[in-house]
Structures are given as structure tokens and as C-alpha cells.
Scaffold this motif. Sequence first.
Motif, PDB file in Angstrom:
ATOM      1  N   TYR A   1      28.748  42.708  65.118  1.00  0.00           N
ATOM      2  CA  TYR A   1      27.236  42.024  64.779  1.00  0.00           C
ATOM      3  C   TYR A   1      26.667  43.120  65.308  1.00  0.00           C
TER       4      TYR A   1
ATOM      5  N   ILE B   1      24.557  44.313  61.653  1.00  0.00           N
ATOM      6  CA  ILE B   1      23.025  44.955  61.805  1.00  0.00           C
ATOM      7  C   ILE B   1      22.448  46.735  61.298  1.00  0.00           C
TER       8      ILE B   1
ATOM      9  N   PHE C   1      17.399  37.896  56.139  1.00  0.00           N
ATOM     10  CA  PHE C   1      17.810  39.699  56.648  1.00  0.00           C
ATOM     11  C   PHE C   1      17.907  40.629  55.198  1.00  0.00           C
TER      12      PHE C   1
ATOM     13  N   ALA D   1      14.939  43.861  55.980  1.00  0.00           N
ATOM     14  CA  ALA D   1      15.711  44.047  57.289  1.00  0.00           C
ATOM     15  C   ALA D   1      15.017  45.700  56.378  1.00  0.00           C
TER      16      ALA D   1
ATOM     17  N   VAL E   1      14.316  46.260  63.702  1.00  0.00           N
ATOM     18  CA  VAL E   1      15.631  45.260  62.930  1.00  0.00           C
ATOM     19  C   VAL E   1      16.112  44.552  64.116  1.00  0.00           C
ATOM     20  N   ASN E   2      17.090  45.647  64.846  1.00  0.00           N
ATOM     21  CA  ASN E   2      18.265  45.863  65.878  1.00  0.00           C
ATOM     22  C   ASN E   2      17.287  44.768  67.658  1.00  0.00           C
TER      23      ASN E   2
ATOM     24  N   SER F   1      16.607  41.070  65.475  1.00  0.00           N
ATOM     25  CA  SER F   1      17.807  40.483  65.533  1.00  0.00           C
ATOM     26  C   SER F   1      18.437  40.239  66.763  1.00  0.00           C
TER      27      SER F   1
ATOM     28  N   GLU G   1      18.551  36.470  68.410  1.00  0.00           N
ATOM     29  CA  GLU G   1      19.092  34.996  67.567  1.00  0.00           C
ATOM     30  C   GLU G   1      19.697  35.020  69.036  1.00  0.00           C
TER      31      GLU G   1
END
Length: 150
Positions: A13, A17, A81, A85, A93-94, A97, A100
Motif C-alpha cells: 500500500y 501511494i 486517485f 494525486a 497524498v499520504n 489516503s 481510507e
Amino acid sequence: MGFVFGILAAFTYAGFINFSGKVATEVDPWVRSSLMVTGSTVLVILIFIKDIPYIPVTDGSLWIVTAGVALFGSVMPPLFFALGAHLISGGLVNILSSFELPVAIISASIILSESITLVQWLGTSLIIGAIILNELGSMRFNIKKHSTSD
């Protein structure tokens, strides 16, 4: 075994990302999303081919469930995304995300009537907190690096 798979999931994951905002950003998001979903489908089928139960393809409820899962679980998330992104920093972005996780937990509670334990909320909070601290540390390091080089 669960711990090993959890660590593997975390690394893959994190790689997703990390590379989503850096690899093939010039490719049309629709094409990029299609390639990601297709690659994921092939990988899942290759790994779990023996575990896929036989369900008649003429079963109407199969197509409704499949369309819903595909659209909301596999098509829309990578598409959105990929669309967004590259427009924001990697750190943001991190952080975005990581949200989620609570959305998945809340959805499991509401949609699937799953019970959510305090340990799950603490784990989710720990993960989000670590990501935010990491990104804030990176931002502070970059600010300090730029201010000393001037």
C-alpha cells in the motif's frame, strides 16, 4: 501469519501511494486506472484461482453485486486517485489516503453491521498519527533545509 500479511499489505500500500504520484503521471487517468484495475484483477485471479467458488454466470444477483463491488471498490477509487494525486504534494497524498482506514471502518459498521472495537480505533488512530507525524517531520526538514541553503 496475519502479522506477516499485514506487514506485506502495509508495504504494498505504501508503494502504491508513493508511486501513484510519481510514475506515469502524464498518462491519461482513465487509462492509468484501467491498467491498475486490470493488473490487480489478473494478480488476484492467479493467486486465488483455486478459491474462487463456482457461481453460475447467469445468476442475476451475481452481476448486480459484481457491478457494485467493481465500481465502488476497484474502478472509482484508483480513478479519482489518479485524477487528483498529481495535483497535490506527495505528503498531502499520504495524509489524505490514510483516511481510507476510518472510512472503511465506519462503512463496515454501517453497511455490514460489523462491531468495531476500541483496539481497532486505536490502531487506526496510531497509523494516521504516524503518517501525519512523518509528513510534518518531512515538511519541517524540507523547510529547514531550504532556509539554511539560502
